[in-house]
Design an enzyme around this catalytic site. Structure first.
Site, PDB file in Angstrom:
ATOM      1  N   ASN A   1     -19.744  19.022  13.068  1.00  0.00           N
ATOM      2  CA  ASN A   1     -20.442  20.221  14.572  1.00  0.00           C
ATOM      3  C   ASN A   1     -20.007  20.614  14.865  1.00  0.00           C
ATOM      4  O   ASN A   1     -18.849  20.072  15.442  1.00  0.00           O
ATOM      5  CB  ASN A   1     -22.080  19.460  15.714  1.00  0.00           C
TER       6      ASN A   1
ATOM      7  N   GLU B   1     -23.285  12.577  16.794  1.00  0.00           N
ATOM      8  CA  GLU B   1     -22.209  12.858  17.939  1.00  0.00           C
ATOM      9  C   GLU B   1     -21.806  11.469  18.619  1.00  0.00           C
ATOM     10  O   GLU B   1     -22.360  11.218  19.899  1.00  0.00           O
ATOM     11  CB  GLU B   1     -22.304  13.814  18.846  1.00  0.00           C
TER      12      GLU B   1
ATOM     13  N   GLU C   1     -24.048  21.241  11.925  1.00  0.00           N
ATOM     14  CA  GLU C   1     -24.841  21.814  13.448  1.00  0.00           C
ATOM     15  C   GLU C   1     -23.778  22.906  13.845  1.00  0.00           C
ATOM     16  O   GLU C   1     -22.433  22.689  14.159  1.00  0.00           O
ATOM     17  CB  GLU C   1     -24.619  21.407  14.624  1.00  0.00           C
TER      18      GLU C   1
ATOM     19  N   TYR D   1     -19.057  24.755  17.538  1.00  0.00           N
ATOM     20  CA  TYR D   1     -19.518  25.864  17.865  1.00  0.00           C
ATOM     21  C   TYR D   1     -18.116  26.445  18.910  1.00  0.00           C
ATOM     22  O   TYR D   1     -18.314  27.600  19.412  1.00  0.00           O
ATOM     23  CB  TYR D   1     -20.270  25.080  19.064  1.00  0.00           C
TER      24      TYR D   1
ATOM     25  N   ARG E   1     -32.151  19.695   8.557  1.00  0.00           N
ATOM     26  CA  ARG E   1     -31.983  18.383   8.686  1.00  0.00           C
ATOM     27  C   ARG E   1     -33.035  17.583  10.613  1.00  0.00           C
ATOM     28  O   ARG E   1     -33.019  18.783  11.656  1.00  0.00           O
ATOM     29  CB  ARG E   1     -30.473  19.031  10.107  1.00  0.00           C
TER      30      ARG E   1
ATOM     31  N   HIS F   1     -30.437  10.349  17.136  1.00  0.00           N
ATOM     32  CA  HIS F   1     -29.954  11.887  17.896  1.00  0.00           C
ATOM     33  C   HIS F   1     -29.998  11.577  18.929  1.00  0.00           C
ATOM     34  O   HIS F   1     -30.414  12.314  19.984  1.00  0.00           O
ATOM     35  CB  HIS F   1     -30.199  12.843  17.120  1.00  0.00           C
TER      36      HIS F   1
END
Ligand code: FCB
Length: 463
Positions: free
Chosen positions: A301, A167, A365, A303, A78, A122
């Site tokens: 994504n 995002e 991600e 985290y 990606r 991005h």
């Protein structure tokens, strides 16, 4: 459990990067200036005044980097396309050298049987468009469609997976509200609201264009979600949780899935006197229908867990009971200061599945910042990262068992790189980069990941 934890056949294992974070060559071969060039060149904006001028020089080392991906056995990569490399002024004149670079990248990947997952935006908006107002203005969304058209016409015969935005919540909130990211304007809730709407509109308008230029491909959007439980059952904490959720999550997922903008956020904006959804010139007829164009997948994504405790209300008004009573020191944090909490991934995947019923999910991600450096023998024993990934893989597997339509996983990041406002101080890569010499060294996590990919899962010793 048999011989380990094996993923469904066809599950895609990949890794991710983004143009500004790796490419460098910021002003070469006709590339225009982006808002991140301008932001990082402004003293005091990025830690240590680091810039992406050279980054990890991927623009010049692309072949070598793709060879490394091949060595790891990556099934997908990606990456994002730099809009000002293609359209230096954001619209109008196309820079052929920019298209050629991505053309070579896609062909090199396909030669190694690595599936390109292309992200169109991005975060590196052409500065020329920012000068005209950036995401708060509608013409930026129109320019995005022109850009998406140029790129998908050029690469659409070979690229099978497209992401419009990475995002959008971060673009609107960190870029136009909190001043932490480019363009770094400390604007207000109205600018963030206008940005959110135009980001979503740009997405919705681009989807059919991409589909017609790249028939049979999958098109989606990427958003980030943390797991955000409250620290206590108090009303104050619950309110803080709802506020954050409306700003970061529902503001995007609700309109994408046909529910319109969240009522609590709209009420909040009305009470602040900045925006009234019943009387506005922002949302025009047809906009919401464009935004809810059906998608093939959602990119998640993930985290961290972020435990919500209200700051606004005095402690005394909170209930004494806490659901998550651990003092901060006993929680497990990565060097970014983000909590390492794999079970949260299940919560977030479950929410996407049950609440939004998304057709397909890729984890686009997931990864961790640890600065573990080469030892005397040049080996990089980054066990914390390896353990972080392994825990998240287990949870991903559990989610699939529970029926979540999870189809692939991308480690953030393939390489150490420019981490936005943190500059080069945070290393997320499974491949080490020596920023002086540009040497790449596979960390232990990369060698281990290679094995995971080869087996399509974890072995018993990993469990
Ligand atoms: C995400 C970004 C990505 C990277 C990671 C650490 O929010 O999409 O570019 O910076 O965080």
């Amino acid at each position: 459990m048999g011989n380990g934890l094996i993923f469904p056949e066809g599950f895609i294992w990949g890794a991710a990067t983004a143009s500004y974070q790796v490419e460098g060559a910021w002003n070469e071969d006709g590339k225009g200036e982006s808002i991140w060039d301008r932001f990082s060149h402004t003293p005091g904006k990025v830690k240590n005044n680091d810039t992406g001028d050279v980054a990890i020089d991927h623009y010049h080392r692309m072949q070598e980097d793709v060879a490394l991906m091949g060595d790891l056995g990556l099934q997908a990569y990606r990456f994002s396309i730099s809009w000002p490399r293609i359209l230096p002024l954001g619209r109008g004149k196309v820079n052929q050298a920019g298209l050629d670079f991505y053309d070579r990248l896609v062909d090199s990947l396909l030669e190694k049987k690595i599936d390109p997952f292309v992200t169109l935006y991005h975060w590196d908006l052409p500065q020329a468009l920012q000068d005209e107002g950036g995401w708060p203005v509608r013409s930026t969304a129109e320019a995005f469609v022109e850009y998406a058209d140029v790129v998908s016409r050029y690469l659409g015969d070979r690229v099978r997976h497209w992401v419009t935005h990475n995002e959008p919540s971060v673009v609107a909130n960190l870029g136009y509200l909190l001043e932490l990211h480019a363009p770094g304007v400390h604007d207000d809730d109205l600018a963030a609201m206008r940005s959110a709407h135009h980001l979503l509109l740009a997405h919705g308008w681009a989807v059919p264009v991409i589909r017609s230029n790249s028939p049979g491909s999958e098109v989606g959007i990427v958003n980030n979600m943390s797991y955000t439980p409250t620290a206590s059952p108090s009303r104050a904490d619950r309110q803080a949780q709802l506020h954050g959720d409306s700003l970061w999550v529902r503001m995007y997922f609700d309109p994408l899935f046909g529910r319109g903008y969240p009522a609590d956020r709209m009420l909040d904006l009305k009470e602040k006197g900045v925006f009234d959804i019943c009387k506005n010139d922002l949302i025009l007829p047809g906009d919401m229908a464009s935004i809810e164009t059906p998608l093939d997948f959602i990119g998640l994504n993930y985290y961290s867990r972020n435990i919500i405790r209200s700051q606004a209300i005095p402690e005394a008004e909170n209930l004494p009971v806490t659901l998550h009573p651990q003092p901060k020191e006993t929680l497990n944090y990565t060097e970014m200061g983000w909590e390492n909490y794999a079970p949260g991934l299940l919560q977030v995947l479950g929410r996407l599945h049950f609440e939004y019923q998304v057709p397909k999910i890729y984890i686009t991600e997931n990864g961790a910042s640890y600065s573990t450096a080469p030892d005397a023998n040049g080996r990089i024993a980054d066990y914390e990262r390896l353990r972080y990934l392994r825990e998240h893989f287990r949870v991903a597997h559990e989610a699939i068992d529970l029926g979540v339509p999870l189809a692939g996983y991308f480690v953030w990041s393939l390489f150490d790189n420019f981490e936005w406002g943190e500059g080069y101080s945070q290393r997320f890569g499974i491949i080490w980069v020596d920023y002086e010499t540009q040497e790449r060294i596979l960390k232990d996590s990369a060698l281990w990941y290679k094995d995971v990919i080869a087996r399509n899962g974890l072995v018993i010793a990993d469990n």
